[in-house]
Write a protein that holds these residues in place. Sequence first.
Motif, PDB file in Angstrom:
ATOM      1  N   PHE A 185       0.804  -1.287   0.022  1.00  0.00           N
ATOM      2  CA  PHE A 185      -0.103  -0.044   0.082  1.00  0.00           C
ATOM      3  C   PHE A 185       0.805   1.309   0.073  1.00  0.00           C
ATOM      4  CE2 PHE A 185      -2.430   3.413   2.046  1.00  0.00           C
ATOM      5  CZ  PHE A 185      -3.531   3.257   1.177  1.00  0.00           C
ATOM      6  N   ASP A 186       1.899   1.346   0.686  1.00  0.00           N
ATOM      7  CA  ASP A 186       2.796   2.416   0.740  1.00  0.00           C
ATOM      8  C   ASP A 186       3.431   2.752  -0.660  1.00  0.00           C
ATOM      9  OD1 ASP A 186       2.527   2.681   3.411  1.00  0.00           O
ATOM     10  OD2 ASP A 186       4.528   1.599   4.033  1.00  0.00           O
ATOM     11  N   ARG A 187       3.911   1.784  -1.206  1.00  0.00           N
ATOM     12  CA  ARG A 187       4.413   1.796  -2.500  1.00  0.00           C
ATOM     13  C   ARG A 187       3.233   2.381  -3.758  1.00  0.00           C
ATOM     14  NH1 ARG A 187       7.302  -3.474  -3.594  1.00  0.00           N
ATOM     15  NH2 ARG A 187       6.078  -4.132  -1.636  1.00  0.00           N
ATOM     16  N   ILE A 188       2.201   1.676  -3.549  1.00  0.00           N
ATOM     17  CA  ILE A 188       1.090   2.106  -4.320  1.00  0.00           C
ATOM     18  C   ILE A 188       0.884   3.673  -4.212  1.00  0.00           C
ATOM     19  CG2 ILE A 188      -1.383   1.888  -5.204  1.00  0.00           C
ATOM     20  CD1 ILE A 188      -0.792  -1.166  -4.705  1.00  0.00           C
ATOM     21  N   SER A 189       0.570   4.025  -3.021  1.00  0.00           N
ATOM     22  CA  SER A 189       0.511   5.336  -2.494  1.00  0.00           C
ATOM     23  C   SER A 189       1.745   6.287  -3.161  1.00  0.00           C
ATOM     24  CB  SER A 189       0.418   5.488  -1.003  1.00  0.00           C
ATOM     25  OG  SER A 189      -0.995   4.930  -0.566  1.00  0.00           O
ATOM     26  N   ALA A 190       2.879   5.937  -2.722  1.00  0.00           N
ATOM     27  CA  ALA A 190       3.893   6.664  -3.199  1.00  0.00           C
ATOM     28  C   ALA A 190       3.570   7.017  -4.603  1.00  0.00           C
ATOM     29  CB  ALA A 190       5.192   5.892  -2.937  1.00  0.00           C
ATOM     30  N   TYR A 191       3.318   6.025  -5.387  1.00  0.00           N
ATOM     31  CA  TYR A 191       3.205   6.197  -6.820  1.00  0.00           C
ATOM     32  C   TYR A 191       2.115   7.092  -7.175  1.00  0.00           C
ATOM     33  CZ  TYR A 191       1.671   5.577 -11.686  1.00  0.00           C
ATOM     34  OH  TYR A 191       1.364   6.006 -13.068  1.00  0.00           O
TER      35      TYR A 191
ATOM     36  N   VAL B 246      -7.540   1.589   0.835  1.00  0.00           N
ATOM     37  CA  VAL B 246      -7.044   1.457   2.240  1.00  0.00           C
ATOM     38  C   VAL B 246      -7.939   0.705   3.227  1.00  0.00           C
ATOM     39  CG1 VAL B 246      -8.113   3.188   3.331  1.00  0.00           C
ATOM     40  CG2 VAL B 246      -6.054   2.747   4.338  1.00  0.00           C
ATOM     41  N   ARG B 247      -9.238   0.475   2.753  1.00  0.00           N
ATOM     42  CA  ARG B 247      -9.939  -0.267   3.703  1.00  0.00           C
ATOM     43  C   ARG B 247     -10.074  -1.784   3.480  1.00  0.00           C
ATOM     44  NH1 ARG B 247     -14.571   3.724   5.129  1.00  0.00           N
ATOM     45  NH2 ARG B 247     -13.114   5.684   4.880  1.00  0.00           N
ATOM     46  N   HIS B 248      -9.178  -2.043   2.369  1.00  0.00           N
ATOM     47  CA  HIS B 248      -8.795  -3.429   2.187  1.00  0.00           C
ATOM     48  C   HIS B 248      -7.360  -3.870   2.656  1.00  0.00           C
ATOM     49  CE1 HIS B 248     -12.193  -4.489  -0.765  1.00  0.00           C
ATOM     50  NE2 HIS B 248     -12.065  -3.084  -0.834  1.00  0.00           N
ATOM     51  N   THR B 249      -6.792  -2.871   3.161  1.00  0.00           N
ATOM     52  CA  THR B 249      -5.691  -3.363   3.879  1.00  0.00           C
ATOM     53  C   THR B 249      -5.861  -3.651   5.433  1.00  0.00           C
ATOM     54  OG1 THR B 249      -5.067  -1.145   5.033  1.00  0.00           O
ATOM     55  CG2 THR B 249      -4.455  -1.390   2.701  1.00  0.00           C
ATOM     56  N   ASP B 250      -4.904  -4.524   5.831  1.00  0.00           N
ATOM     57  CA  ASP B 250      -5.297  -5.039   7.139  1.00  0.00           C
ATOM     58  C   ASP B 250      -4.036  -4.808   8.114  1.00  0.00           C
ATOM     59  OD1 ASP B 250      -4.787  -6.939   9.432  1.00  0.00           O
ATOM     60  OD2 ASP B 250      -6.236  -8.233   8.487  1.00  0.00           O
ATOM     61  N   PRO B 251      -4.326  -3.864   9.120  1.00  0.00           N
ATOM     62  CA  PRO B 251      -3.255  -3.093   9.838  1.00  0.00           C
ATOM     63  C   PRO B 251      -2.761  -4.018  10.836  1.00  0.00           C
ATOM     64  CG  PRO B 251      -5.431  -2.005  10.151  1.00  0.00           C
ATOM     65  CD  PRO B 251      -5.802  -3.315   9.257  1.00  0.00           C
ATOM     66  N   ALA B 252      -2.957  -5.131  11.021  1.00  0.00           N
ATOM     67  CA  ALA B 252      -2.782  -6.192  12.058  1.00  0.00           C
ATOM     68  C   ALA B 252      -1.201  -6.343  11.904  1.00  0.00           C
ATOM     69  CB  ALA B 252      -3.386  -7.585  11.918  1.00  0.00           C
TER      70      ALA B 252
ATOM     71  N   GLU C 201       2.000  -9.125  -4.001  1.00  0.00           N
ATOM     72  CA  GLU C 201       2.749  -9.144  -2.920  1.00  0.00           C
ATOM     73  C   GLU C 201       1.980  -8.896  -1.461  1.00  0.00           C
ATOM     74  OE1 GLU C 201       6.587  -7.284  -5.335  1.00  0.00           O
ATOM     75  OE2 GLU C 201       6.275  -6.769  -3.057  1.00  0.00           O
ATOM     76  N   GLY C 202       1.157  -7.842  -1.699  1.00  0.00           N
ATOM     77  CA  GLY C 202       0.238  -7.359  -0.727  1.00  0.00           C
ATOM     78  C   GLY C 202      -0.675  -8.434  -0.291  1.00  0.00           C
ATOM     79  N   LEU C 203      -1.194  -9.011  -1.241  1.00  0.00           N
ATOM     80  CA  LEU C 203      -2.046 -10.237  -1.075  1.00  0.00           C
ATOM     81  C   LEU C 203      -1.316 -11.375  -0.080  1.00  0.00           C
ATOM     82  CD1 LEU C 203      -4.256 -10.507  -4.301  1.00  0.00           C
ATOM     83  CD2 LEU C 203      -5.091 -10.082  -2.186  1.00  0.00           C
ATOM     84  N   ASP C 204      -0.165 -11.694  -0.604  1.00  0.00           N
ATOM     85  CA  ASP C 204       0.386 -12.890   0.018  1.00  0.00           C
ATOM     86  C   ASP C 204       0.933 -12.402   1.201  1.00  0.00           C
ATOM     87  OD1 ASP C 204       0.786 -13.887  -2.537  1.00  0.00           O
ATOM     88  OD2 ASP C 204       2.556 -13.433  -3.254  1.00  0.00           O
ATOM     89  N   GLU C 205       0.961 -11.152   1.424  1.00  0.00           N
ATOM     90  CA  GLU C 205       1.550 -10.678   2.923  1.00  0.00           C
ATOM     91  C   GLU C 205       0.206 -10.517   3.793  1.00  0.00           C
ATOM     92  OE1 GLU C 205       4.588 -10.065   4.192  1.00  0.00           O
ATOM     93  OE2 GLU C 205       5.206 -10.803   2.303  1.00  0.00           O
ATOM     94  N   GLY C 206      -1.061 -10.781   2.989  1.00  0.00           N
ATOM     95  CA  GLY C 206      -2.242 -10.725   4.035  1.00  0.00           C
ATOM     96  C   GLY C 206      -2.410  -9.082   4.094  1.00  0.00           C
ATOM     97  N   GLU C 207      -1.863  -8.422   3.448  1.00  0.00           N
ATOM     98  CA  GLU C 207      -2.082  -7.210   3.598  1.00  0.00           C
ATOM     99  C   GLU C 207      -3.420  -6.469   3.097  1.00  0.00           C
ATOM    100  OE1 GLU C 207       0.091  -2.961   2.333  1.00  0.00           O
ATOM    101  OE2 GLU C 207       1.181  -4.784   1.981  1.00  0.00           O
ATOM    102  N   PHE C 208      -3.980  -7.091   1.928  1.00  0.00           N
ATOM    103  CA  PHE C 208      -5.128  -6.889   1.346  1.00  0.00           C
ATOM    104  C   PHE C 208      -6.208  -7.889   1.588  1.00  0.00           C
ATOM    105  CE2 PHE C 208      -2.194  -4.622  -1.889  1.00  0.00           C
ATOM    106  CZ  PHE C 208      -2.663  -3.257  -1.260  1.00  0.00           C
TER     107      PHE C 208
END
Lengths: 189, 189
Positions: free
Chosen positions: B76-82, B183-189, B131-138
Amino acid sequence: MSTPDRLIEATQELLWERGYVGTSPKAIQQRAGAGQGSMYHHFAGKPDLALAAVVRTSAGMRETAGQLLDGPGTAFDRISAYLLRERDVLKGCPVGRLTMDPDVVASEALRAPVEETLGWLRGRLAEIVQEGLDEGEFTPGIVPDEIAAAVVATVQGGYVLARASGSTAAFDAGVRGLLSLLVRHTDPA
Amino acid sequence: MSTPDRLIEATQELLWERGYVGTSPKAIQQRAGAGQGSMYHHFAGKPDLALAAVVRTSAGMRETAGQLLDGPGTAFDRISAYLLRERDVLKGCPVGRLTMDPDVVASEALRAPVEETLGWLRGRLAEIVQEGLDEGEFTPGIVPDEIAAAVVATVQGGYVLARASGSTAAFDAGVRGLLSLLVRHTDPA
DNA sequence: GTCTATATCGGGATAGAC
DNA sequence: GTCTATCCCGATATAGAC
């Protein structure tokens, strides 16, 4: 159809296909089946004719989009209907296209209908998002104007991706991506 | 800088400002400070020079975007940065702009670098989403390629909205709207 | 390598006949 | 209202001198 109408229609088509800079009076006359003198009798010149064409194209787009946005269903349904409507994707948006034309952007008169039309579209979409919020259809916190801008931008940018790749697939992917993000904000209760 | 380099750079600028159809050899020569004969000595003609310019502009865009996308932080950080990177919004995208140029789209050679560049960008963004999906971030279920297309389309369409209104506000709104959905699809855990 | 001369064509429009 | 003639300029080169 009257000669002025044929001239305007030919100009609409050419502006869509080739933009303002790429459209010549001669090409307009040929497509309209009108002579040189005839064109300059009815219109003051290329800018005048272009203005008439842009105004008419803008009105048509409002008409088309308005019908879908005023249609039945939930807020999400109507936004979906707008995003998924049939389009000649590879031709791009006849209104949005004009923003890439330096001469159009430089002319207050020519840019005005473009700004109005896209502004109206964003406003209308924002209203619908607000309705969805009011109905508890979307998760609170999203900003109507921002969602509206994202929706219109996805469509306009989808045209760019499609034309770059020569395929409509990229347009469809972008629309589906946006809808997939938006749908999770709906409350199916 | 060498004369060919100055010619290419002048062409890059003019293609960005006025597109292919709106750019004349004479204008290129004047901006580059080169003579007629000099230009035709180094390049076969306008299409040849335009190709060199487009290739160079495309490489530059890959370079710029690549640095942000390869940067540190979460997906998410990198997509935001872009999305949030500083841009000359009202000038539009020097690559995406070309897709509205009929002569560019009609030329296999000129369209190729445009397609490659936007294709690469979508691919790189899709990898990051994965990658975000793999990390459970989305949240599972979102489709990387679709999200990537939506991200690029939002940027490209944001330029259209900004240029239509003569203000960068619409671009920013669209980007924030998309990020607010993502952002609401991110998991801040 | 760069310059100037020259050529052809189309863009964009005006003038005046019909 | 529409047609044809005419005009000027810029777009896009090519040719050949320097």
